[in-house]
Write a protein that holds these residues in place. Sequence first.
Motif, PDB file in Angstrom:
ATOM      1  N   GLU A 186       8.134 -40.646 -31.207  1.00 24.91           N
ATOM      2  CA  GLU A 186       7.019 -41.352 -31.986  1.00 24.91           C
ATOM      3  C   GLU A 186       6.872 -40.721 -33.235  1.00 24.91           C
ATOM      4  O   GLU A 186       6.228 -41.536 -34.186  1.00 24.91           O
ATOM      5  CB  GLU A 186       5.786 -40.808 -30.897  1.00 24.91           C
ATOM      6  CG  GLU A 186       4.399 -41.814 -31.275  1.00 24.91           C
ATOM      7  CD  GLU A 186       4.537 -43.262 -31.065  1.00 24.91           C
ATOM      8  OE1 GLU A 186       5.354 -43.436 -30.542  1.00 24.91           O
ATOM      9  OE2 GLU A 186       3.697 -43.758 -32.090  1.00 24.91           O
ATOM     10  N   LYS A 187       6.885 -39.488 -33.476  1.00 22.72           N
ATOM     11  CA  LYS A 187       6.889 -39.046 -34.708  1.00 22.72           C
ATOM     12  C   LYS A 187       7.805 -39.703 -35.780  1.00 22.72           C
ATOM     13  O   LYS A 187       7.379 -40.117 -36.938  1.00 22.72           O
ATOM     14  CB  LYS A 187       7.218 -37.490 -34.791  1.00 22.72           C
ATOM     15  CG  LYS A 187       6.229 -36.619 -34.585  1.00 22.72           C
ATOM     16  CD  LYS A 187       6.522 -35.076 -34.869  1.00 22.72           C
ATOM     17  CE  LYS A 187       5.611 -34.108 -34.087  1.00 22.72           C
ATOM     18  NZ  LYS A 187       6.125 -33.295 -33.079  1.00 22.72           N
TER      19      LYS A 187
ATOM     20  N   ASP B  52       7.680 -38.018 -27.593  1.00 21.65           N
ATOM     21  CA  ASP B  52       6.925 -37.478 -28.658  1.00 21.65           C
ATOM     22  C   ASP B  52       7.654 -37.403 -29.858  1.00 21.65           C
ATOM     23  O   ASP B  52       7.416 -37.689 -31.105  1.00 21.65           O
ATOM     24  CB  ASP B  52       6.403 -35.844 -28.518  1.00 21.65           C
ATOM     25  CG  ASP B  52       5.009 -36.021 -27.635  1.00 21.65           C
ATOM     26  OD1 ASP B  52       4.764 -37.048 -27.269  1.00 21.65           O
ATOM     27  OD2 ASP B  52       4.706 -34.976 -27.394  1.00 21.65           O
TER      28      ASP B  52
END
Length: 280
Positions: free
Chosen positions: A116-117, A113
């Motif tokens: 991905e950010k 995550d």
Amino acid sequence: NERSEPRVWTKEKARITLPVRKNSGHKGTYGTGLLLAGSADMPGAALLSGVGALRSGIGKLVIGTDKEVIAHAVSAIPEATYLSDGLQKAGDGSVELHDYKAIAAGPGIEPNDRTEKAIQMILKTTCPVILDAGALSERSYEMRDAPTILTPHPGEFSRITGLEVKEIQENRALAASEWAMKWEVTIVLKGNETVIAFPDGETWINATGDGALAKGGTGDTLTGIMLGMMCCHEDWRHAVLNAVHLHGACAKKWTLTRSAHTLLAHEICDLLPEVWKSYE
Ligand code: APR
Ligand code: MG
């Protein structure tokens, strides 16, 4: 856009498209590249890609990585500056991403995550972006004004497209080109005879490189070389093609006099100065 028959990116093509380094230039002429790479368990990826970038014509290099990686990296790469917890900062918007000449991300980072950010923020910039390894995930690539280059090996290409590796390998040029056109990105499908597929259907095959490269870390080196090439080439397409070409040419040079079993990824960058010179 229509898919065109793949052609070979030859030594002659590389020779005439590699940039001249003018004596009137300064580091600002070549620009600053940002490299998001390396983590606690894969610190070497930051070093391999970092040296690749610095050996490939970049003006200045900023390496965004975890604090613990920086502690190891500075003595190996004193030429770079460092952005501590670069992935975190890129993702939470606490760092300016728009001023870079090019951005590369992925070697030695996990596809989670936090990554991905950061990638979503990077994709919002107008900089050319290179995504490799941990930065490759299933996602949509909205229309960007600047080039987006994905550098998967067949396993990663399978992960992001859902195709079987066997299907990909049966017609590598077709697979790379179809997805490049569909996503409007450039796909560098690695492996023996790397395919470079541009979003408009133009497709190239690289004929340099050999089995000496089948070893962990050589892909990280390629990502760095490509970032450096992006900073010193006027035409980003030539940067992508020449990065793949010269990376492979270094392996060929090694194999001329040494066993293909024995090349280490970091030695590619030891060979690059002489190999590149032979094109000038
Ligand atoms: N012939 C020519 N070139 C080859 C061959 C071959 N037989 N085998 C490998 N190569 C080249 C590829 O074209 C590519 O440029 O070597 C490089 C290997 O790149 P990767 O497959 O990305 O390998 P690397 O990155 O070094 O491996 C470890 O991969 O799965 C990721 O996240 C993982 O960062 C890790 C990394
Ligand atoms: Mg890799």
